[in-house]
Design a protein around this motif. Structure first.
Motif, PDB file in Angstrom:
ATOM      1  N   ARG A  66       2.371  -3.616   5.176  1.00 13.02           N
ATOM      2  CA  ARG A  66       3.767  -3.873   5.586  1.00 13.02           C
ATOM      3  C   ARG A  66       4.598  -4.261   4.363  1.00 13.02           C
ATOM      4  O   ARG A  66       4.108  -4.858   3.416  1.00 13.02           O
ATOM      5  CB  ARG A  66       3.816  -5.016   6.602  1.00 13.02           C
ATOM      6  CG  ARG A  66       3.269  -4.667   7.976  1.00 13.02           C
ATOM      7  CD  ARG A  66       3.406  -5.855   8.890  1.00 13.02           C
ATOM      8  NE  ARG A  66       2.878  -5.614  10.217  1.00 13.02           N
ATOM      9  CZ  ARG A  66       3.586  -5.146  11.245  1.00 13.02           C
ATOM     10  NH1 ARG A  66       4.867  -4.861  11.058  1.00 13.02           N
ATOM     11  NH2 ARG A  66       3.023  -4.984  12.436  1.00 13.02           N
ATOM     12  N   GLU A  67       5.886  -3.937   4.427  1.00 17.36           N
ATOM     13  CA  GLU A  67       6.794  -4.312   3.334  1.00 17.36           C
ATOM     14  C   GLU A  67       7.041  -5.821   3.371  1.00 17.36           C
ATOM     15  O   GLU A  67       7.055  -6.426   4.428  1.00 17.36           O
ATOM     16  CB  GLU A  67       8.117  -3.564   3.487  1.00 17.36           C
ATOM     17  CG  GLU A  67       7.977  -2.063   3.308  1.00 17.36           C
ATOM     18  CD  GLU A  67       9.329  -1.378   3.363  1.00 17.36           C
ATOM     19  OE1 GLU A  67      10.324  -1.954   2.886  1.00 17.36           O
ATOM     20  OE2 GLU A  67       9.391  -0.251   3.871  1.00 17.36           O
TER      21      GLU A  67
ATOM     22  N   ARG B 269       1.187   2.246  -0.554  1.00 15.14           N
ATOM     23  CA  ARG B 269       0.909   0.814  -0.465  1.00 15.14           C
ATOM     24  C   ARG B 269      -0.497   0.592   0.105  1.00 15.14           C
ATOM     25  O   ARG B 269      -0.738  -0.368   0.841  1.00 15.14           O
ATOM     26  CB  ARG B 269       1.960   0.120   0.404  1.00 15.14           C
ATOM     27  CG  ARG B 269       3.370   0.201  -0.191  1.00 15.14           C
ATOM     28  CD  ARG B 269       4.238  -0.949   0.280  1.00 15.14           C
ATOM     29  NE  ARG B 269       4.438  -0.933   1.716  1.00 15.14           N
ATOM     30  CZ  ARG B 269       5.424  -0.294   2.330  1.00 15.14           C
ATOM     31  NH1 ARG B 269       6.298   0.405   1.613  1.00 15.14           N
ATOM     32  NH2 ARG B 269       5.545  -0.347   3.638  1.00 15.14           N
TER      33      ARG B 269
END
Length: 470
Positions: free
Chosen positions: A469-470, A312
């Motif tokens: 961050r998710e 990510r």
């Protein structure tokens, strides 16, 4: 010598680091010793074919004329090596199938041996793995630490690719430590019987497999010494036969010493279960995690879980082009991280070691490990990466057996290590900054159930660039 993830110890070479079977059918007559200490025994003729307990003209319990006070000549070395091979066969109940060349060099020669140029790209990747463990910071490289450590602590090595043993003598005249010789000869025996060419791809896998390989050799050299004390006439060990002087990073040493300390007890436990046959069988189903070595009851059934990390990162950061892309460090390495930073009671290192172990590598914050993965990151721009070698980051995900185990790890890492020992200060939710020292960086530590994830970057702003961050 090329030194990969954990150095040559776990790949190109098998090192010995400073840190009983029934006899074959051969009469052991009582006899008086001669003036030089050898027994005046009469030995049967050489067998028509090779057999257990006899090698190159020498029986395992035959007397030999060896005096190391002025070094070893060729005849003495030949007799010493051959009888030691025969004795290793008797202890391990396995037969050598080929002769094993043995060379003795000085420590200065060992230090001056030419080495392959390491891959700087890979070395940079590996530095992030050891930095994630908070063992080697940005003021050093793991290659430098290994060079210092191995230069003074290696006693000898067996090279599977060259099928030869090199022993290191600290004195001016070439001498051989009988225990080191037995250890390295056993590596040659392992290679001939089971094969030692393959190397696991991860740090934890390498430590685990070497828990079997080095543990077997260390257990055998201990049994060899026990026989010398009880009923074998043995060549005295030369003075000054230990390691040479040299700087040692003790926490890193503890990490790579895991197989030598914990492996013998692992092998001893297997032998107690099912004799040498159980140890032999383990080479067909080799340990895959240090958890199995530290807790033999977990072998072979409890396997680590596969941990993956979704990429990510932003366009400004990238993973290294390595195979595998990340590394698994495992329970033993996590233990040494906490030991270094006093997140556990250091004095318990020597409490209740196994039957043949030097240390006890188990502690609450490291037990309950189920799997982990460290993925290093670098700036996507080569120019930026080259101009600032400390602009690096990583994502380290650990998975634990229970939520309680995960909480225990999180507390030891965050409270007793990052904040108490490294002076980290809270700057945002789950986000900390270490301002000074070799581990000065930004850290984000989060836990979800049994999983703890640590994201590292040079600055707080770059944490999301490394791993959003998710």
């Amino acid at each position: 010598m090329h030194r990969p993830r954990l150095a040559a110890l776990f790949s190109a070479l098998l090192l010995v680091v400073a840190g009983c079977a029934a006899p074959v059918a051969n009469p052991d007559a009582d006899a008086d010793s001669t003036a030089d200490g050898s027994a005046d025994w009469s030995w049967p003729a050489d067998p028509p074919t090779d057999r257990l307990g006899w090698e190159a003209g020498y029986w395992h319990n035959e007397s030999i004329a060896v005096n190391q006070s002025d070094g070893l000549n060729a005849t003495e070395r030949e007799a010493f090596v051959a009888r030691t091979m025969a004795r290793v066969e008797v202890i391990r109940e396995l037969e050598f199938t080929e002769p094993v060349p043995v060379e003795v060099i000085s420590r200065a020669e060992y230090r001056n041996q030419s080495e392959d140029e390491s891959d700087p790209f890979y070395a940079d990747w590996n530095d992030q793995v050891w930095e994630a463990l908070l063992l080697v910071g940005e003021d050093r490289t793991i290659e430098d630490v290994f060079d210092e450590l191995y230069g003074g602590s290696v006693l000898g090595y067996y090279s599977p690719s060259e099928d030869r043993i090199v022993l290191i003598s600290n004195g001016e005249s070439p001498t051989i430590n009988r225990r080191t010789l037995a250890h390295e000869l056993h590596h040659a025996l392992q290679d001939q019987q089971f094969g030692l060419d393959e190397t696991p791809p991860t740090q934890d896998g390498q430590l685990a497999e070497n828990g079997l390989v080095e543990g077997d050799a260390r257990y055998v050299d201990r049994l060899y010494e026990e026989r010398c004390a009880a009923d074998w006439e043995c060549v005295p060990r030369p003075g000054g036969s230990g390691s040479g002087s040299g700087a040692v990073d003790y926490p890193v040493f503890l990490t790579i010493y895991t197989p030598y300390s914990e492996g013998p007890t692992f092998v001893y436990t297997l032998r107690e279960r099912g004799g040498w046959a159980a140890v032999n069988d383990a080479y067909a189903d080799r340990p895959v995690s240090t958890e199995q070595i530290l807790h033999p009851r977990d072998y072979p059934d409890e396997k680590p879980v596969e941990v993956t990390i979704e990429d990510r990162s932003s366009a400004a950061w990238t993973r290294y082009d390595t195979d595998p892309v990340g590394d698994t460090v495992g329970e033993a390495s996590i233990f040494t991280m906490f030991w270094k930073h006093r997140a556990i009671d250091r004095d318990k290192l020597r409490d209740d070691p196994g039957a043949y172990s030097a240390y006890n590598y188990t502690a609450g914050p490291a037990t309950g490990w189920s799997g982990d993965l460290v993925v290093p990151y670098r700036p996507a721009s080569d120019a930026e990466a080259d101009s600032n070698p400390h602009a690096r980051g990583y994502v380290w995900k650990t998975v634990w057996d229970t939520e309680t185990d995960a909480r225990q790890f999180e507390s030891a890492y965050l409270t007793r290590t990052l904040k108490l020992r490294l002076g980290a200060r809270l700057v945002a939710e789950d986000t900390y900054v270490v301002d000074d020292g070799p581990f000065a960086d930004a850290y984000r530590v989060t836990r979800r159930g049994e999983t703890v994830t640590i994201v590292n970057a040079p600055t707080v702003e770059e944490l999301d660039d490394v791993h959003a961050r998710e």
